[in-house]
Design a protein around this motif. Structure first.
Motif, PDB file in Angstrom:
ATOM      1  N   TYR A  50      -4.789   6.418  -0.839  1.00 21.41           N
ATOM      2  CA  TYR A  50      -3.936   5.239  -0.954  1.00 21.41           C
ATOM      3  C   TYR A  50      -4.163   4.503  -2.278  1.00 21.41           C
ATOM      4  CZ  TYR A  50      -8.068   2.604   0.820  1.00 21.41           C
ATOM      5  OH  TYR A  50      -9.305   2.047   1.010  1.00 21.41           O
ATOM      6  N   ARG A  51      -3.106   3.790  -2.682  1.00 23.11           N
ATOM      7  CA  ARG A  51      -3.147   2.940  -3.862  1.00 23.11           C
ATOM      8  C   ARG A  51      -2.663   1.555  -3.464  1.00 23.11           C
ATOM      9  NH1 ARG A  51      -1.218   7.830  -6.756  1.00 23.11           N
ATOM     10  NH2 ARG A  51       0.915   7.127  -6.411  1.00 23.11           N
ATOM     11  N   LEU A  52      -3.126   0.545  -4.187  1.00 23.52           N
ATOM     12  CA  LEU A  52      -2.912  -0.836  -3.796  1.00 23.52           C
ATOM     13  C   LEU A  52      -2.082  -1.596  -4.823  1.00 23.52           C
ATOM     14  CD1 LEU A  52      -6.589  -1.564  -2.692  1.00 23.52           C
ATOM     15  CD2 LEU A  52      -4.680  -0.855  -1.236  1.00 23.52           C
ATOM     16  N   GLY A  53      -1.190  -2.468  -4.338  1.00 25.40           N
ATOM     17  CA  GLY A  53      -0.423  -3.354  -5.207  1.00 25.40           C
ATOM     18  C   GLY A  53       0.898  -2.762  -5.657  1.00 25.40           C
ATOM     19  N   ASP A  54       1.672  -3.566  -6.365  1.00 27.73           N
ATOM     20  CA  ASP A  54       2.971  -3.146  -6.906  1.00 27.73           C
ATOM     21  C   ASP A  54       3.199  -3.851  -8.241  1.00 27.73           C
ATOM     22  OD1 ASP A  54       5.436  -2.029  -7.191  1.00 27.73           O
ATOM     23  OD2 ASP A  54       6.447  -3.343  -5.756  1.00 27.73           O
ATOM     24  N   ILE A  90      -1.049   0.002   7.771  1.00 29.55           N
ATOM     25  CA  ILE A  90      -0.350   1.255   7.497  1.00 29.55           C
ATOM     26  C   ILE A  90      -0.387   2.153   8.737  1.00 29.55           C
ATOM     27  CG2 ILE A  90      -0.888   1.124   5.045  1.00 29.55           C
ATOM     28  CD1 ILE A  90      -2.961   3.356   5.480  1.00 29.55           C
ATOM     29  N   GLY A  91       0.585   3.028   8.844  1.00 30.06           N
ATOM     30  CA  GLY A  91       0.645   3.967   9.966  1.00 30.06           C
ATOM     31  C   GLY A  91       2.060   4.112  10.479  1.00 30.06           C
ATOM     32  N   PRO A  92       2.244   4.995  11.476  1.00 31.36           N
ATOM     33  CA  PRO A  92       1.210   5.716  12.243  1.00 31.36           C
ATOM     34  C   PRO A  92       0.491   6.784  11.414  1.00 31.36           C
ATOM     35  CG  PRO A  92       3.393   6.496  12.852  1.00 31.36           C
ATOM     36  CD  PRO A  92       3.611   5.330  11.941  1.00 31.36           C
ATOM     37  N   VAL A 125       0.851  -1.190   0.000  1.00 33.38           N
ATOM     38  CA  VAL A 125       0.000   0.000   0.000  1.00 33.38           C
ATOM     39  C   VAL A 125       0.879   1.230   0.000  1.00 33.38           C
ATOM     40  CG1 VAL A 125      -1.745   1.339   1.250  1.00 33.38           C
ATOM     41  CG2 VAL A 125      -1.868  -1.160   1.240  1.00 33.38           C
ATOM     42  N   GLU A 126       0.625   2.137  -0.936  1.00 35.65           N
ATOM     43  CA  GLU A 126       1.241   3.457  -0.937  1.00 35.65           C
ATOM     44  C   GLU A 126       0.190   4.456  -0.489  1.00 35.65           C
ATOM     45  OE1 GLU A 126       2.627   4.099  -4.898  1.00 35.65           O
ATOM     46  OE2 GLU A 126       4.262   2.642  -4.731  1.00 35.65           O
ATOM     47  N   TYR A 127       0.571   5.384   0.396  1.00 35.98           N
ATOM     48  CA  TYR A 127      -0.433   6.293   0.954  1.00 35.98           C
ATOM     49  C   TYR A 127       0.183   7.641   1.303  1.00 35.98           C
ATOM     50  CZ  TYR A 127       1.539   4.992   5.528  1.00 35.98           C
ATOM     51  OH  TYR A 127       2.384   4.780   6.600  1.00 35.98           O
ATOM     52  N   GLY A 128      -0.697   8.633   1.461  1.00 38.19           N
ATOM     53  CA  GLY A 128      -0.247   9.965   1.813  1.00 38.19           C
ATOM     54  C   GLY A 128      -1.414  10.891   2.070  1.00 38.19           C
ATOM     55  N   PRO A 129      -1.155  12.147   2.454  1.00 37.24           N
ATOM     56  CA  PRO A 129      -2.215  13.076   2.842  1.00 37.24           C
ATOM     57  C   PRO A 129      -2.973  13.704   1.676  1.00 37.24           C
ATOM     58  CG  PRO A 129      -0.081  14.117   3.067  1.00 37.24           C
ATOM     59  CD  PRO A 129       0.197  12.694   2.707  1.00 37.24           C
ATOM     60  N   SER A 130      -2.506  13.495   0.453  1.00 36.97           N
ATOM     61  CA  SER A 130      -3.209  14.028  -0.711  1.00 36.97           C
ATOM     62  C   SER A 130      -2.895  13.144  -1.915  1.00 36.97           C
ATOM     63  CB  SER A 130      -2.779  15.472  -1.001  1.00 36.97           C
ATOM     64  OG  SER A 130      -1.466  15.508  -1.516  1.00 36.97           O
ATOM     65  N   PRO A 131      -3.703  13.200  -2.964  1.00 34.86           N
ATOM     66  CA  PRO A 131      -3.443  12.367  -4.144  1.00 34.86           C
ATOM     67  C   PRO A 131      -2.079  12.627  -4.767  1.00 34.86           C
ATOM     68  CG  PRO A 131      -5.659  13.270  -4.226  1.00 34.86           C
ATOM     69  CD  PRO A 131      -4.967  13.951  -3.084  1.00 34.86           C
ATOM     70  N   SER A 132      -1.574  13.838  -4.583  1.00 32.12           N
ATOM     71  CA  SER A 132      -0.268  14.184  -5.163  1.00 32.12           C
ATOM     72  C   SER A 132       0.880  13.992  -4.178  1.00 32.12           C
ATOM     73  CB  SER A 132      -0.289  15.641  -5.645  1.00 32.12           C
ATOM     74  OG  SER A 132      -0.567  16.523  -4.572  1.00 32.12           O
ATOM     75  N   SER A 133       0.562  13.568  -2.949  1.00 31.10           N
ATOM     76  CA  SER A 133       1.609  13.389  -1.935  1.00 31.10           C
ATOM     77  C   SER A 133       1.525  11.994  -1.322  1.00 31.10           C
ATOM     78  CB  SER A 133       1.478  14.454  -0.839  1.00 31.10           C
ATOM     79  OG  SER A 133       1.577  15.753  -1.371  1.00 31.10           O
ATOM     80  N   ILE A 134       1.522  10.988  -2.182  1.00 28.28           N
ATOM     81  CA  ILE A 134       1.500   9.607  -1.721  1.00 28.28           C
ATOM     82  C   ILE A 134       2.949   9.148  -1.599  1.00 28.28           C
ATOM     83  CG2 ILE A 134       0.729   7.259  -2.240  1.00 28.28           C
ATOM     84  CD1 ILE A 134      -1.702   8.425  -3.565  1.00 28.28           C
ATOM     85  N   ALA A 135       3.538   9.418  -0.433  1.00 26.46           N
ATOM     86  CA  ALA A 135       4.983   9.240  -0.256  1.00 26.46           C
ATOM     87  C   ALA A 135       5.352   8.087   0.651  1.00 26.46           C
ATOM     88  CB  ALA A 135       5.591  10.535   0.288  1.00 26.46           C
ATOM     89  N   PHE A 136       4.375   7.499   1.351  1.00 28.18           N
ATOM     90  CA  PHE A 136       4.671   6.422   2.292  1.00 28.18           C
ATOM     91  C   PHE A 136       4.219   5.088   1.712  1.00 28.18           C
ATOM     92  CE2 PHE A 136       3.485  10.266   4.689  1.00 28.18           C
ATOM     93  CZ  PHE A 136       4.690  10.528   5.318  1.00 28.18           C
ATOM     94  N   SER A 137       4.823   4.014   2.172  1.00 30.89           N
ATOM     95  CA  SER A 137       4.405   2.687   1.710  1.00 30.89           C
ATOM     96  C   SER A 137       4.646   1.654   2.806  1.00 30.89           C
ATOM     97  CB  SER A 137       5.156   2.286   0.438  1.00 30.89           C
ATOM     98  OG  SER A 137       6.531   2.092   0.700  1.00 30.89           O
TER      99      SER A 137
END
Length: 432
Positions: free
Chosen positions: A123-127, A112-114, A77-89
């Motif tokens: 968030y987006r799913l898969g690789d 995911i977290g904290p 899972v890739e995630y972040g606070p905005s659609p353009s800032s998905i910086a964590f995984s």
């Protein structure tokens, strides 16, 4: 759908053999006509795209994201606070299961977290990641909080309207008191259910416990109960030191402790569930966590003619009611009976100002219809009854006050039909 028809035939055979091991007293009651079951196919052009996405809370600041794909691939899972800032995984685990001739897709689970409280994440799913971007909102870290509460949800046209009403409530977390998909051994219906609830379950945490329709045990053919439920709806039982996905607890909003109990696994004194519950209740510091909410499936209090005298209700009440009373539990929500009922605070069948409020909410939209017949005369401890489909909202405003409201599905409109202001038992000097 040929496989579905074959499995339906298998259901009838199993019911003829052993009535699914539910050895309670059977009462006859008339169910009105119901709306048809909805079957939701996987309609994406990419057969390996994520589907059946749902989230659940893990600890105070993490979320588990679960989804299914047709083929194997990384659980990422890739995630972040905005659609353009998905910086964590984060990466997680992948599993699958077999049930007679059925083989599930690849079930992915990633924590995911904290995460920050009361915050929207994308968030987006898969690789490589899926083309679709999802979003979720974390619960608040302090009161107030709004719970949507339902049971016996199923996947009918009534279910669809219930989900639409819940979505409009702007809830923070959904609590489901068992009987999710009504798959009843037809595993393709688990897939359909996952697709039906995904629009809501992918955005807010859904915390669930099991009901009798999750057992799916077939004599000789499939002896392991809860196979699909445990594989598809993994809850944070490890976080609460439970040894079973069928019972667990969690804290939310800095003031509410929620306990999910298993009506269809051993609960007698000395059992793992009993000992776990006893220890879990002792750990709750009511000066910091003023509200305790419990969910079961088979109700301990019930004035409906349906499901009277079943062992899962009678024996579980005898084994555990004293623990909940001594711990000053505030609410006990149940499903199973397909109607709504609210009781006064009660203990050992009598009104008791230090007992929990029991509420039956098994009217989410199941395919079996409503239970319309009640015991006459109505017990004094029963405050409100109505055989309608609907959902409930529990708004815990602060350390002392909460508002409960039940909304029936009236011609596809959510109509508020019952409500009550309640104070936590920790604010009652006589109950300390």
């Amino acid at each position: 759908m040929g496989m579905v028809m074959q499995m339906r035939l298998l259901q009838l055979v199993v019911l003829f053999i052993g009535v699914f091991e539910l050895n309670g007293v059977v009462c006859s009651y008339t169910r009105p006509p119901v709306r048809k079951t909805i079957f939701v196919p996987h309609d994406d052009d990419d057969s390996n795209s994520p589907e059946q996405v749902h989230i659940s809370q893990v600890g105070q600041d993490k979320m588990r994201i679960s989804w299914i794909t047709s083929n194997s691939g990384p659980a990422k899972v890739e995630y972040g606070p905005s659609p353009s800032s998905i910086a964590f995984s984060e990466t997680g685990s992948t599993s699958s299961y077999h049930y007679t001739l059925y083989e599930s897709g690849e079930i992915h689970d990633v924590v995911i977290g904290p995460l920050k409280p009361n915050t929207v994440y994308y968030y987006r799913l898969g690789d490589p990641p899926s083309s679709r971007t999802y979003q979720l909102k974390t619960p608040p870290s302090q009161l107030p909080i709004k719970f949507a509460v339902t049971g016996d949800l199923g996947q009918t046209e009534w279910t669809k309207s219930t989900l639409e009403h819940i979505e409009k409530s702007n809830y923070d977390m959904l609590l489901l008191a068992g009987d999710l998909a009504y798959a009843d051994m037809v595993q393709e219906l688990w897939d359909s259910y996952g697709r039906l609830v995904e629009p809501l379950a992918s955005q807010r945490p859904w915390m669930v416990t099991q009901g009798n329709h999750e057992i799916e045990k077939i004599p000789i053919i499939h002896s392991e109960p809860f196979t699909a439920f445990n594989a598809r709806w993994r809850m944070p039982y490890e976080e609460s030191a439970s040894d079973s996905n069928l019972y667990y607890s969690f804290d939310v909003a800095g003031g509410v402790h929620v306990i999910m109990l298993g009506s269809y696994t051993d609960f007698e004194a000395g059992s793992s569930q009993y000992q776990w519950l006893q220890g879990d209740l002792k750990k709750v510091d009511r000066s910091k966590t003023p509200w305790v909410v419990v969910l079961i499936h088979a109700p301990w209090y019930n004035s409906n003619q349906a499901h009277q005298g079943e062992k899962e209700s009678v024996n579980m009440k005898a084994a555990l009611e004293g623990l909940l009373y001594q711990a000053r539990v505030d609410f006990v929500f149940a499903g199973h009976v397909h109607a709504y009922e609210r009781f006064t605070r009660v203990y050992k069948d009598k009104a008791d100002n230090c007992g929990p409020v029991h509420i039956t909410i098994g009217d989410g939209g199941n395919r079996e219809g409503l239970a319309t017949n009640y015991i006459d005369p109505k017990p004094d401890i029963s405050i409100f009854t109505e055989a309608s489909f609907g959902h409930g909202i529990l708004e815990v405003f602060n350390a002392s006050h909460a508002l409960w409201s039940w909304h029936r599905n009236d011609n596809d409109e959510a109509t508020a039909s019952d409500s009550a202001w309640l104070t936590t038992l920790t604010s009652n000097p006589a109950c300390k």
